[in-house]
Design an enzyme around this catalytic site. Structure first.
Site, PDB file in Angstrom:
ATOM      1  N   LYS A 198     -13.648  13.259 -24.663  1.00 50.22           N
ATOM      2  CA  LYS A 198     -13.001  14.068 -23.616  1.00 50.22           C
ATOM      3  C   LYS A 198     -11.488  13.868 -23.641  1.00 50.22           C
ATOM      4  O   LYS A 198     -10.735  14.791 -23.313  1.00 50.22           O
ATOM      5  CB  LYS A 198     -13.601  13.742 -22.242  1.00 50.22           C
ATOM      6  CG  LYS A 198     -15.083  14.131 -22.121  1.00 50.22           C
ATOM      7  CD  LYS A 198     -15.323  15.637 -22.320  1.00 50.22           C
ATOM      8  CE  LYS A 198     -16.760  16.046 -22.112  1.00 50.22           C
ATOM      9  NZ  LYS A 198     -16.995  17.490 -22.338  1.00 50.22           N
ATOM     10  N   TYR A 218     -18.134   9.153 -25.272  1.00 48.53           N
ATOM     11  CA  TYR A 218     -17.926  10.324 -24.396  1.00 48.53           C
ATOM     12  C   TYR A 218     -16.476  10.357 -23.917  1.00 48.53           C
ATOM     13  O   TYR A 218     -15.812  11.396 -23.953  1.00 48.53           O
ATOM     14  CB  TYR A 218     -18.886  10.237 -23.198  1.00 48.53           C
ATOM     15  CG  TYR A 218     -18.834  11.413 -22.260  1.00 48.53           C
ATOM     16  CD1 TYR A 218     -19.468  12.609 -22.562  1.00 48.53           C
ATOM     17  CD2 TYR A 218     -18.150  11.334 -21.038  1.00 48.53           C
ATOM     18  CE1 TYR A 218     -19.430  13.704 -21.689  1.00 48.53           C
ATOM     19  CE2 TYR A 218     -18.106  12.408 -20.164  1.00 48.53           C
ATOM     20  CZ  TYR A 218     -18.744  13.592 -20.494  1.00 48.53           C
ATOM     21  OH  TYR A 218     -18.705  14.670 -19.627  1.00 48.53           O
TER      22      TYR A 218
HETATM   23  P1  NAD Z   1     -25.823  20.128 -19.183  1.00 50.47           P
HETATM   24  O1  NAD Z   1     -26.342  19.082 -20.111  1.00 50.47           O
HETATM   25  O2  NAD Z   1     -26.574  20.429 -17.954  1.00 50.47           O
HETATM   26  O3  NAD Z   1     -25.573  21.500 -19.989  1.00 50.47           O
HETATM   27  C1  NAD Z   1     -24.927  21.479 -21.234  1.00 50.47           C
HETATM   28  C2  NAD Z   1     -25.452  22.620 -22.076  1.00 50.47           C
HETATM   29  O4  NAD Z   1     -24.800  22.525 -23.362  1.00 50.47           O
HETATM   30  C3  NAD Z   1     -26.962  22.512 -22.326  1.00 50.47           C
HETATM   31  O5  NAD Z   1     -27.579  23.748 -22.040  1.00 50.47           O
HETATM   32  C4  NAD Z   1     -27.048  22.134 -23.790  1.00 50.47           C
HETATM   33  O6  NAD Z   1     -28.203  22.636 -24.448  1.00 50.47           O
HETATM   34  C5  NAD Z   1     -25.782  22.773 -24.369  1.00 50.47           C
HETATM   35  N1  NAD Z   1     -25.415  22.144 -25.636  1.00 50.47           N
HETATM   36  C6  NAD Z   1     -25.503  20.836 -25.983  1.00 50.47           C
HETATM   37  N2  NAD Z   1     -25.151  20.669 -27.265  1.00 50.47           N
HETATM   38  C7  NAD Z   1     -24.825  21.899 -27.734  1.00 50.47           C
HETATM   39  C8  NAD Z   1     -24.397  22.371 -29.006  1.00 50.47           C
HETATM   40  N3  NAD Z   1     -24.241  21.526 -30.041  1.00 50.47           N
HETATM   41  N4  NAD Z   1     -24.164  23.712 -29.163  1.00 50.47           N
HETATM   42  C9  NAD Z   1     -24.333  24.574 -28.124  1.00 50.47           C
HETATM   43  N5  NAD Z   1     -24.756  24.163 -26.888  1.00 50.47           N
HETATM   44  C10 NAD Z   1     -24.999  22.843 -26.705  1.00 50.47           C
HETATM   45  O7  NAD Z   1     -24.299  19.673 -18.850  1.00 50.47           O
HETATM   46  P2  NAD Z   1     -23.320  20.094 -17.640  1.00 50.47           P
HETATM   47  O8  NAD Z   1     -23.381  19.016 -16.635  1.00 50.47           O
HETATM   48  O9  NAD Z   1     -23.560  21.498 -17.272  1.00 50.47           O
HETATM   49  O10 NAD Z   1     -21.916  19.921 -18.394  1.00 50.47           O
HETATM   50  C11 NAD Z   1     -21.217  21.008 -18.982  1.00 50.47           C
HETATM   51  C12 NAD Z   1     -19.892  20.469 -19.533  1.00 50.47           C
HETATM   52  O11 NAD Z   1     -19.148  19.846 -18.478  1.00 50.47           O
HETATM   53  C13 NAD Z   1     -20.065  19.407 -20.622  1.00 50.47           C
HETATM   54  O12 NAD Z   1     -19.070  19.553 -21.603  1.00 50.47           O
HETATM   55  C14 NAD Z   1     -19.872  18.110 -19.851  1.00 50.47           C
HETATM   56  O13 NAD Z   1     -19.429  17.058 -20.680  1.00 50.47           O
HETATM   57  C15 NAD Z   1     -18.823  18.508 -18.847  1.00 50.47           C
HETATM   58  N6  NAD Z   1     -18.818  17.645 -17.677  1.00 50.47           N
HETATM   59  C16 NAD Z   1     -19.925  17.517 -16.872  1.00 50.47           C
HETATM   60  C17 NAD Z   1     -19.886  16.662 -15.782  1.00 50.47           C
HETATM   61  C18 NAD Z   1     -21.060  16.444 -14.862  1.00 50.47           C
HETATM   62  O14 NAD Z   1     -20.988  15.549 -14.006  1.00 50.47           O
HETATM   63  N7  NAD Z   1     -22.135  17.195 -14.966  1.00 50.47           N
HETATM   64  C19 NAD Z   1     -18.718  15.938 -15.492  1.00 50.47           C
HETATM   65  C20 NAD Z   1     -17.612  16.099 -16.337  1.00 50.47           C
HETATM   66  C21 NAD Z   1     -17.674  16.957 -17.420  1.00 50.47           C
END
Ligand code: NAD
Length: 256
Positions: free
Chosen positions: A161, A157
């Site tokens: 990133k 991961y």
């Molecule tokens: P989440 O898992 O709640 O939502 C992610 C969405 O992406 C899901 O609906 C999933 O079905 C969709 N997805 C996964 N693989 C996919 C694919 N191959 N094609 C299309 N859609 C796909 O995650 P989140 O917490 O809302 O995170 C959103 C973004 O922010 C991600 O890139 C995550 O890495 C990043 N992020 C999140 C956090 C956190 O703490 N939640 C922190 C840093 C970065």
């Protein structure tokens, strides 16, 4: 209100992507939303919410790790609305896997969705915006772990990133002369299903939340709207002098 433009948000069936899609609709954009087929019902509900706000919305099921599907998704959006102004490459997966259990296949999966998926979204959105000839906004989802490794057992991961940091800078250089800005958001811990899904018996969801709160001088964990508020500005015309950055939204858990 006349449309401010057309935005496409990937991974928008839930969490941060959904919050961004709804915020951009509030801002006056018509919003196309994407997710994988397993989440198509939830995605359709997001479209309903966008339409309730008086904006056009549409669902585009595609796996962002697959070149043909991302190309097709951008084509569909352009067929539907005639153009694309804002691309938010938000979709991502967590991949918290200890080194001994990390296989080449699992590594490839995390890199395919997070890094390649972002590259493909940047590529096809950038090509379309260059063709349109009046600039655009491309926005990716990095992470606090795209600035400095942290926590345990998430090196795929973290690498994915960091890749988004590199490709955001490279795309900013290549697309800049066309008036297209390219930036990424770098969230700290945001309370979404992603966070709930990395919880284990030894490290339950509430314990994860409490430990992240302790890392913030504000004593806070983020909510999806915290990221959507930042994206709202980066997607706007007023952000024209910001490009190639990974903007921290992390409650002060890491200073860079
Ligand atoms: P989440 O898992 O709640 O939502 C992610 C969405 O992406 C899901 O609906 C999933 O079905 C969709 N997805 C996964 N693989 C996919 C694919 N191959 N094609 C299309 N859609 C796909 O995650 P989140 O917490 O809302 O995170 C959103 C973004 O922010 C991600 O890139 C995550 O890495 C990043 N992020 C999140 C956090 C956190 O703490 N939640 C922190 C840093 C970065």
């Amino acid at each position: 209100m006349p449309s401010k433009g057309i935005a496409l948000v990937t991974g928008a069936a839930r969490g941060i992507g959904k919050a961004i899609a709804l915020r951009l609709a509030d801002d006056g954009f018509d919003v196309a939303v994407n997710d994988i087929s397993a989440n198509s019902e939830a995605l359709a509900k997001v479209v309903d919410e966008i339409e309730t706000k008086g904006r056009a919305g549409s669902a585009h099921v595609a796996d962002v790790s697959l070149d043909e599907q991302v190309r097709g998704m951008v084509e569909q959006v352009v067929e539907t609305y005639g153009r694309l102004d804002v691309m938010v490459a938000n979709a991502g997966i967590a991949g918290i896997i200890p080194v001994a259990e990390m296989t080449s296949d699992k590594w490839d999966h995390v890199m395919d969705v997070n890094a390649k998926g972002t590259f493909l979204c940047y590529k096809y959105a950038g090509m379309q915006m260059i063709k349109q000839g009046n600039g655009g906004r491309i926005i990716g989802a990095s992470s606090i772990y795209g600035k400095q490794a942290g926590g345990a057992v998430n090196f795929a991961y973290t690498a994915s990133k960091f890749a988004i940091r590199g490709l955001t800078q490279a795309a900013a250089l290549e697309f800049g002369p066309h008036g297209i800005t390219v930036n990424a958001y770098a969230p700290g811990a945001i309370d979404t299903d992603m966070l709930a899904e990395v919880a284990t018996e030894d490290n339950p969801h509430q314990a994860i939340i409490e430990s992240f709160k302790k890392q913030s001088p504000l004593g806070l964990i983020g909510v999806p709207a915290d990221i959507a508020n930042m994206v709202s500005f980066i997607a706007s015309k007023e952000s024209q002098f910001i490009t190639g950055t990974q903007i921290s939204v992390n409650g002060g858990t890491f200073f860079d």
